[in-house]
Write a protein that holds these residues in place. Structure first.
Motif, PDB file in Angstrom:
ATOM      1  N   ILE A   7       0.712  -1.529  -0.189  1.00  0.00           N
ATOM      2  CA  ILE A   7      -0.348   0.226   0.416  1.00  0.00           C
ATOM      3  C   ILE A   7       0.504   0.933  -0.174  1.00  0.00           C
ATOM      4  CG2 ILE A   7      -1.539   1.245   1.610  1.00  0.00           C
ATOM      5  CD1 ILE A   7      -3.056  -1.412   2.087  1.00  0.00           C
ATOM      6  N   HIS A   9       1.585   4.998   1.137  1.00  0.00           N
ATOM      7  CA  HIS A   9       0.475   5.866   1.338  1.00  0.00           C
ATOM      8  C   HIS A   9       1.119   6.553   2.248  1.00  0.00           C
ATOM      9  CE1 HIS A   9       2.058   4.296   5.973  1.00  0.00           C
ATOM     10  NE2 HIS A   9       3.658   4.037   5.241  1.00  0.00           N
ATOM     11  N   ASN A  10       0.486   7.917   2.767  1.00  0.00           N
ATOM     12  CA  ASN A  10       0.595   8.717   3.530  1.00  0.00           C
ATOM     13  C   ASN A  10       1.197   9.811   2.113  1.00  0.00           C
ATOM     14  OD1 ASN A  10       2.001  10.643   5.112  1.00  0.00           O
ATOM     15  ND2 ASN A  10       3.963   9.546   5.815  1.00  0.00           N
ATOM     16  N   ASN A  37      -4.804  12.697   0.611  1.00  0.00           N
ATOM     17  CA  ASN A  37      -4.209  12.041   1.314  1.00  0.00           C
ATOM     18  C   ASN A  37      -4.584  10.480   0.957  1.00  0.00           C
ATOM     19  OD1 ASN A  37      -5.064  13.978   4.208  1.00  0.00           O
ATOM     20  ND2 ASN A  37      -3.142  13.634   3.850  1.00  0.00           N
ATOM     21  N   CYS A  39      -4.895   7.168  -1.171  1.00  0.00           N
ATOM     22  CA  CYS A  39      -3.358   5.455  -0.822  1.00  0.00           C
ATOM     23  C   CYS A  39      -3.463   4.760  -2.326  1.00  0.00           C
ATOM     24  CB  CYS A  39      -3.224   4.792   0.495  1.00  0.00           C
ATOM     25  SG  CYS A  39      -4.048   5.771   1.451  1.00  0.00           S
ATOM     26  N   LEU A  52      -8.520   5.601   0.925  1.00  0.00           N
ATOM     27  CA  LEU A  52      -7.768   6.104   2.453  1.00  0.00           C
ATOM     28  C   LEU A  52      -7.850   4.522   2.881  1.00  0.00           C
ATOM     29  CD1 LEU A  52     -10.700   8.651   3.440  1.00  0.00           C
ATOM     30  CD2 LEU A  52      -8.438   8.869   2.141  1.00  0.00           C
ATOM     31  N   ILE A  53      -6.063   5.593   3.802  1.00  0.00           N
ATOM     32  CA  ILE A  53      -6.051   4.213   4.422  1.00  0.00           C
ATOM     33  C   ILE A  53      -6.745   2.972   5.632  1.00  0.00           C
ATOM     34  CG2 ILE A  53      -5.010   5.786   6.284  1.00  0.00           C
ATOM     35  CD1 ILE A  53      -2.782   3.136   4.761  1.00  0.00           C
ATOM     36  N   ASN A  54      -7.263   3.977   6.052  1.00  0.00           N
ATOM     37  CA  ASN A  54      -7.977   3.520   6.778  1.00  0.00           C
ATOM     38  C   ASN A  54      -9.137   2.199   5.820  1.00  0.00           C
ATOM     39  OD1 ASN A  54      -6.841   3.892   8.967  1.00  0.00           O
ATOM     40  ND2 ASN A  54      -8.915   5.080   9.282  1.00  0.00           N
ATOM     41  N   LEU A  56      -8.311   0.746   3.352  1.00  0.00           N
ATOM     42  CA  LEU A  56      -7.573  -0.148   2.286  1.00  0.00           C
ATOM     43  C   LEU A  56      -7.229  -0.944   3.380  1.00  0.00           C
ATOM     44  CD1 LEU A  56      -5.517   1.521  -0.378  1.00  0.00           C
ATOM     45  CD2 LEU A  56      -7.731   1.393  -0.602  1.00  0.00           C
ATOM     46  N   LYS A  57      -6.762  -0.534   4.569  1.00  0.00           N
ATOM     47  CA  LYS A  57      -6.391  -2.118   5.626  1.00  0.00           C
ATOM     48  C   LYS A  57      -7.255  -2.537   5.662  1.00  0.00           C
ATOM     49  CE  LYS A  57      -2.763   0.543   8.365  1.00  0.00           C
ATOM     50  NZ  LYS A  57      -2.460   1.195   9.507  1.00  0.00           N
ATOM     51  N   TYR A  65       4.716  -1.231   3.340  1.00  0.00           N
ATOM     52  CA  TYR A  65       4.171  -0.199   2.471  1.00  0.00           C
ATOM     53  C   TYR A  65       4.988   0.475   2.083  1.00  0.00           C
ATOM     54  CZ  TYR A  65       0.303  -0.884   5.989  1.00  0.00           C
ATOM     55  OH  TYR A  65      -1.035  -1.699   6.710  1.00  0.00           O
ATOM     56  N   ASP A  67       6.237   4.466   2.199  1.00  0.00           N
ATOM     57  CA  ASP A  67       5.511   5.432   2.668  1.00  0.00           C
ATOM     58  C   ASP A  67       5.809   6.701   1.708  1.00  0.00           C
ATOM     59  OD1 ASP A  67       5.244   8.073   4.295  1.00  0.00           O
ATOM     60  OD2 ASP A  67       6.462   7.196   5.236  1.00  0.00           O
TER      61      ASP A  67
END
Ligand code: ZN
Length: 421
Positions: A7, A9-10, A37, A39, A52-54, A56-57, A65, A67
């Motif tokens: 992923i 991210h950031n 933000n 991803c 968004l990260i949440n 996808l997680k 990951y 960054d």
């Protein structure tokens, strides 16, 4: 949970340019489809999800990951018009032009395209490969991961095929996609200057069928301009190219509007390039023929021109436009799409968002690769760049600088670890 490679991210902003099921035109050229933000979920070199990260997680189990360190992430550049295979650079002519010398003076001093043709004909294939390889490495550093490359400095069957083999080998060995164009109609070779019909006959009956048989080239391109191929000659060559199954491109209306754009519209060329002098009628013909107008502001800048393609009128007329470098040894030694974006903004009054669209998704349409590259969308290659800048407008604003920190092609970081030869 689905196992994936990583992923990303950031990212400060994920500039996706997604949602273009046709080339972007008019107001749509400003629409970058930004996710703050955002991803990317990446597997086997492809984007398999965006969000968004949440979110996808919850769906994916990444092996890793990556960054983005609060940088801006956007699709890597698509340079849809380049001539990277040649022997010597021609900075001596650049100097002569500054001194006011004409095209004829330069030709008399042994320069011009004929000097490139002579050198390519004499050059060893491996040497041509090595030179072009190094040039494309620089393009990669500047964020280009898909490019189109043309032959056209051979102008006989043997040398044109040699150039096409070189481009094919570059495509095999470099971690970028290279779309191959046969441009035997770049000029008339010296030996046929007084017998143009004979050279056209060779192009039509010998070179293009042989190029088709070898299977390297996807496109045929031609230099349609008052001093090179006229409209009738261009129509004849391009019609045959289409019959043979090639897609077509044109160098059209660069200096003078002789009807090149109209011909591109009539023949439904994939793109018509340059268009520095394109007329109103030409703009409409391109739009109605489904042609991408590819603007090459670097060439006019390098030649010291006061007149540029009328990008604003084209956008107003809903003609989708792309921009490219036109990287070549004569009129434009430009390998940076970032600088092409600067020139598009400064000289043609394109907004940074429009210029970015022109350098990515619309450029992908200009080489018929819109299903794979040019935007960050599910199912496309994970081709993206990370830029350490405050906003997209910073790309054209910071002149001649390289804002690209990391370049990814098919999910892999490529700007740091390519063998230098
Ligand atoms: Zn060109």
């Amino acid at each position: 949970m689905i196992l994936i490679d990583y992923i990303l991210h950031n990212a400060k902003q994920l500039i996706t340019l997604s949602g273009a099921d046709k080339p972007r035109a008019g107001e749509e050229m400003k629409n970058l489809s930004i996710i703050e933000n955002g991803c990317l979920a990446i597997k086997d070199g492809f984007i398999i999800d965006i969000g968004l990260i949440n979110d996808l997680k919850k769906k994916y189990l990444p092996k890793n990951y990556i960054d983005a360190a609060n940088m801006i992430v956007c699709p890597s550049f698509v340079d849809s018009h380049t001539h990277p295979v040649f022997v010597h650079t021609r900075e001596n002519e650049f100097e002569m032009r500054i001194e006011g010398k004409t095209y004829v003076d330069i030709a008399k001093a042994g320069g011009g395209i004929l000097s490139s043709i002579k050198a390519v004909r004499e050059a060893d294939e491996d040497y041509l490969y090595e030179l072009a390889y190094k040039r494309i490495l620089k393009m990669i550093e500047y964020g280009t991961t898909t490019l189109e490359a043309k032959s056209g400095y051979g102008l006989n069957t043997e040398s044109e095929l040699k150039m096409l083999r070189v481009i094919h080998k570059l495509n095999e060995n470099l971690p970028v996609d290279i779309i191959i164009t046969f441009m035997g109609a770049h000029e008339f070779p010296l030996e046929y200057r007084n017998n143009r019909e004979k050279y056209i006959d060779i192009l039509i009956n010998e070179m293009m069928p042989e190029v088709k048989k070898q299977g390297f080239a996807e496109y045929v391109d031609i230099f349609t301009e008052a001093h090179v191929y006229n409209i009738d000659e261009s129509r004849k060559i391009l019609t045959k190219a289409k019959e043979l199954g090639f897609k077509i491109k044109m160098h059209a209306d660069e200096i003078e509007a002789i009807g090149g754009a109209e011909l591109a519209g009539e023949l439904n060329a994939v793109s018509a390039d340059h268009l520095g002098a394109c007329s109103d009628k030409g703009i409409i013909a391109l739009r109605d023929g489904g042609v991408i107008g590819t603007l090459l502001p670097g060439t006019l800048f390098s030649l010291g021109s006061k007149n540029y393609a009328r990008a604003r009128d084209m956008i107003k007329a809903n003609l989708p436009i792309a921009i490219a470098t036109d990287y070549n040894p004569g009129s434009c030694n430009l390998d940076s799409m970032q600088f092409a974006i600067s020139l598009a903004c400064i000289q043609m009054k394109m907004l940074p968002s429009e210029a970015l669209t022109a350098a990515t998704i619309n450029a992908a349409y200009a080489i018929d690769r819109q299903k794979l590259v040019g935007s960050l969308e599910i199912g496309k290659y994970a081709d993206f760049i990370m830029l350490d800048i405050p906003s997209i407008a910073y790309i054209p604003y910071h002149l001649g600088s390289n804002s690209v920190k990391k370049v990814y092609k098919k999910g892999k970081l490529i700007n740091t670890d390519i063998p230098k030869l």
